[in-house]
Motif scaffolding. Structure first.
Motif, short mmCIF file in Angstrom:
data_model
loop_
_atom_site.label_atom_id
_atom_site.label_comp_id
_atom_site.label_asym_id
_atom_site.label_seq_id
_atom_site.Cartn_x
_atom_site.Cartn_y
_atom_site.Cartn_z
N GLY A 57 -0.24 -0.58 -10.08
CA GLY A 57 -0.08 0.48 -9.09
C GLY A 57 1.32 1.04 -9.04
N ASP A 58 1.41 2.16 -8.33
CA ASP A 58 2.66 2.90 -8.17
C ASP A 58 3.22 2.59 -6.78
OD1 ASP A 58 4.60 4.84 -7.74
OD2 ASP A 58 3.46 6.43 -8.73
N VAL A 59 4.49 2.22 -6.72
CA VAL A 59 5.09 1.88 -5.42
C VAL A 59 5.13 3.06 -4.45
CG1 VAL A 59 6.51 -0.15 -5.93
CG2 VAL A 59 7.39 2.13 -6.49
N ALA A 60 5.09 4.27 -5.01
CA ALA A 60 5.18 5.45 -4.14
C ALA A 60 3.81 5.87 -3.60
CB ALA A 60 5.82 6.61 -4.90
N SER A 61 2.75 5.12 -3.99
CA SER A 61 1.40 5.50 -3.56
C SER A 61 0.95 4.60 -2.41
CB SER A 61 0.43 5.37 -4.75
OG SER A 61 -0.87 5.06 -4.31
N GLU A 62 0.53 5.23 -1.32
CA GLU A 62 0.07 4.45 -0.16
C GLU A 62 -1.15 3.61 -0.52
OE1 GLU A 62 0.08 6.38 3.59
OE2 GLU A 62 -1.40 5.04 4.46
N SER A 63 -2.09 4.20 -1.27
CA SER A 63 -3.33 3.45 -1.55
C SER A 63 -3.06 2.30 -2.53
CB SER A 63 -4.42 4.38 -2.07
OG SER A 63 -3.97 5.06 -3.21
N ASP A 64 -2.17 2.51 -3.51
CA ASP A 64 -1.88 1.42 -4.46
C ASP A 64 -1.20 0.24 -3.75
OD1 ASP A 64 -2.89 3.08 -6.37
OD2 ASP A 64 -1.03 3.31 -7.52
N VAL A 65 -0.24 0.55 -2.88
CA VAL A 65 0.47 -0.53 -2.19
C VAL A 65 -0.48 -1.22 -1.20
CG1 VAL A 65 2.40 -1.09 -0.65
CG2 VAL A 65 2.72 0.57 -2.50
N THR A 66 -1.33 -0.45 -0.55
CA THR A 66 -2.31 -1.04 0.37
C THR A 66 -3.24 -2.00 -0.38
OG1 THR A 66 -2.22 0.88 1.81
CG2 THR A 66 -4.20 -0.47 1.97
N GLN A 67 -3.62 -1.61 -1.58
CA GLN A 67 -4.50 -2.47 -2.39
C GLN A 67 -3.80 -3.81 -2.71
OE1 GLN A 67 -5.45 -0.84 -6.22
NE2 GLN A 67 -6.79 -2.54 -6.72
N ALA A 68 -2.52 -3.72 -3.07
CA ALA A 68 -1.76 -4.95 -3.38
C ALA A 68 -1.63 -5.82 -2.13
CB ALA A 68 -0.39 -4.59 -3.93
N LEU A 69 -1.42 -5.18 -0.98
CA LEU A 69 -1.27 -5.95 0.26
C LEU A 69 -2.59 -6.58 0.69
CD1 LEU A 69 1.12 -3.51 2.17
CD2 LEU A 69 1.69 -5.80 1.32
N ASP A 70 -3.70 -5.90 0.41
CA ASP A 70 -5.01 -6.48 0.72
C ASP A 70 -5.23 -7.74 -0.12
OD1 ASP A 70 -5.50 -4.49 2.53
OD2 ASP A 70 -6.81 -3.30 1.20
N VAL A 71 -4.81 -7.69 -1.39
CA VAL A 71 -4.93 -8.86 -2.26
C VAL A 71 -4.07 -9.99 -1.69
CG1 VAL A 71 -4.39 -9.78 -4.56
CG2 VAL A 71 -5.48 -7.54 -4.34
N ALA A 72 -2.84 -9.65 -1.28
CA ALA A 72 -1.93 -10.66 -0.71
C ALA A 72 -2.56 -11.31 0.52
CB ALA A 72 -0.59 -10.02 -0.35
N ASP A 73 -3.17 -10.51 1.38
CA ASP A 73 -3.79 -11.04 2.61
C ASP A 73 -4.91 -12.02 2.30
OD1 ASP A 73 -2.14 -9.71 4.31
OD2 ASP A 73 -3.54 -8.09 4.80
N ARG A 74 -5.63 -11.74 1.21
CA ARG A 74 -6.74 -12.64 0.86
C ARG A 74 -6.24 -13.99 0.34
NH1 ARG A 74 -9.30 -7.77 -0.77
NH2 ARG A 74 -8.77 -8.00 -2.97
N LEU A 75 -5.01 -13.98 -0.22
CA LEU A 75 -4.48 -15.21 -0.83
C LEU A 75 -3.75 -16.11 0.16
CD1 LEU A 75 -3.07 -13.61 -4.11
CD2 LEU A 75 -5.02 -15.16 -3.93
N GLY A 76 -3.29 -15.54 1.26
CA GLY A 76 -2.53 -16.35 2.23
C GLY A 76 -1.76 -15.47 3.17
N CYS A 77 -0.55 -15.88 3.49
CA CYS A 77 0.25 -15.15 4.48
C CYS A 77 1.46 -14.50 3.81
CB CYS A 77 0.70 -16.14 5.56
SG CYS A 77 1.68 -15.35 6.83
N LEU A 78 1.53 -13.18 3.88
CA LEU A 78 2.64 -12.44 3.24
C LEU A 78 3.91 -12.63 4.08
CD1 LEU A 78 3.44 -10.29 1.01
CD2 LEU A 78 3.22 -8.63 2.86
N ARG A 79 4.85 -13.39 3.53
CA ARG A 79 6.12 -13.63 4.25
C ARG A 79 7.32 -13.12 3.47
NH1 ARG A 79 5.76 -16.61 8.70
NH2 ARG A 79 3.81 -17.73 9.01
N ILE A 80 7.12 -12.79 2.18
CA ILE A 80 8.24 -12.39 1.32
C ILE A 80 7.87 -11.10 0.59
CG2 ILE A 80 9.64 -13.07 -0.68
CD1 ILE A 80 8.84 -16.04 0.05
N VAL A 81 8.77 -10.13 0.62
CA VAL A 81 8.59 -8.91 -0.19
C VAL A 81 9.87 -8.73 -1.00
CG1 VAL A 81 8.35 -6.40 -0.14
CG2 VAL A 81 7.03 -7.80 1.45
#
Ligand SMILES: NC(=O)c1ccc[n+]([C@@H]2O[C@H](COP(=O)([O-])OP(=O)(O)OC[C@H]3O[C@@H](n4cnc5c(N)ncnc54)[C@H](O)[C@@H]3O)[C@@H](O)[C@H]2O)c1
Length: 259
Positions: A57-81
């Motif tokens: 994905g592209d960092v400048a795209s809202e939908s691409d970043v949202t997709q990555a964050l959804d994956v992160a949420d499924r794996l555990g707790c996002l504490r580091i970016v």
């Protein structure tokens, strides 16, 4: 029991970001790495092994970043970016080809600066719901560049994009303090990564002249070591830290882009 700690590492498929992702895996953190090239992403995922995940994905795209964050949420707790995604660019404001193409300037700012902010705003929306651990909900580490401070001829767009990251670090840290989230930026000098492998030999020799001590280019592991320390050390906040062996780039690049 606490859910596993997950980190989003943009540009984590290559160079500095990949070194960060490797270190996070060793520390027991699950990295979600993003990047634009699927080929590099698949290679990174293989290198990092389970449970690291690559999301294209592209960092400048809202939908691409949202997709990555959804994956992160499924794996555990996002504490580091860790924002490592970025593009290099060189062009003079006016060259024999004419004025600096405006679209190029906008593209560099869109990826390096707007992309970094896009990832921050969408990540923070989720991080603020984390339960605090040791009085902290999360930490964000951005990647600027020595060019933010001493950009060379031809680096107007790149330096502007990185300077914007430096400038937003303190206001973001101040704003997010109430949410127990830290924001820190790292400004590297010269590091051996695919981004700079494309630099022509002549230009590289010119950059080498600016080296102070050590008289060599950095290893991505030295960058990831600093990022790991920032993640662990709660007293580092709202600051930009140079990691450059005291390099101050001379005004004129020996590479004359666009000429
Ligand atoms: N290598 C150096 O000497 C150096 C010096 C100063 C700053 N930096 C900065 O460090 C960061 C990492 O650079 P690197 O040297 O590891 O480069 P690299 O080319 O090895 O990695 C860049 C990564 O960013 C990703 N990327 C690029 N554009 C993207 C986009 N629009 N959306 C999502 N991902 C995108 C690429 O897919 C890749 O994973 C960059 O921000 C760069 O400006 C590098």
């Amino acid at each position: 029991m606490l859910p596993p700690t997950v980190a989003l590492v943009t540009g984590g498929t290559s160079g500095l970001g990949l070194a960060v992702a490797e270190r996070l895996v060793a520390a027991g953190v699950i990295p979600v790495v993003t990047g634009r090239s699927k080929e590099r992403g698949d290679r990174a995922q293989e290198l990092l092994g389970d449970p690291a995940v690559y999301v294209c994905g592209d960092v400048a795209s809202e939908s691409d970043v949202t997709q990555a964050l959804d994956v992160a949420d499924r794996l555990g707790c996002l504490r580091i970016v860790v924002n490592c995604a970025g593009v290099a660019h060189a062009a003079k404001v006016v060259s024999r080809k004419g004025p600096h193409p405006l679209q190029e300037f906008m593209n560099v700012v869109a990826v390096n600066l707007v992309g970094t902010f896009n990832v921050i705003r969408l990540s923070v929306e989720r991080m603020i719901t984390n339960s605090p651990v040791e009085q902290e909900r999360g930490v964000i580490v951005n990647t600027a560049s020595a060019a933010a401070f001493d950009g060379q001829v031809g680096q107007a767009a790149y330096a502007a994009s990185k300077g914007g990251i430096v400038s937003m670090t303190l206001p973001l840290a101040r704003e997010l303090a109430g949410s127990l989230i830290r924001v820190v930026t790292v400004a590297p000098g010269f590091f051996e990564t695919p981004l700079v492998e494309a630099v022509p030999e002549k230009a590289r020799l010119g950059l080498d002249r600016d080296l102070v001590h050590p008289r060599r280019w950095g290893n991505p592991r030295e960058f990831s070591g600093l990022v790991a320390h920032i993640i662990d050390n709660q007293m580092i906040n709202g600051e930009t830290i140079r990691i450059d062996g005291a390099v101050r780039m001379s005004p004129r690049s020996s590479h004359r882009p666009g000429e």
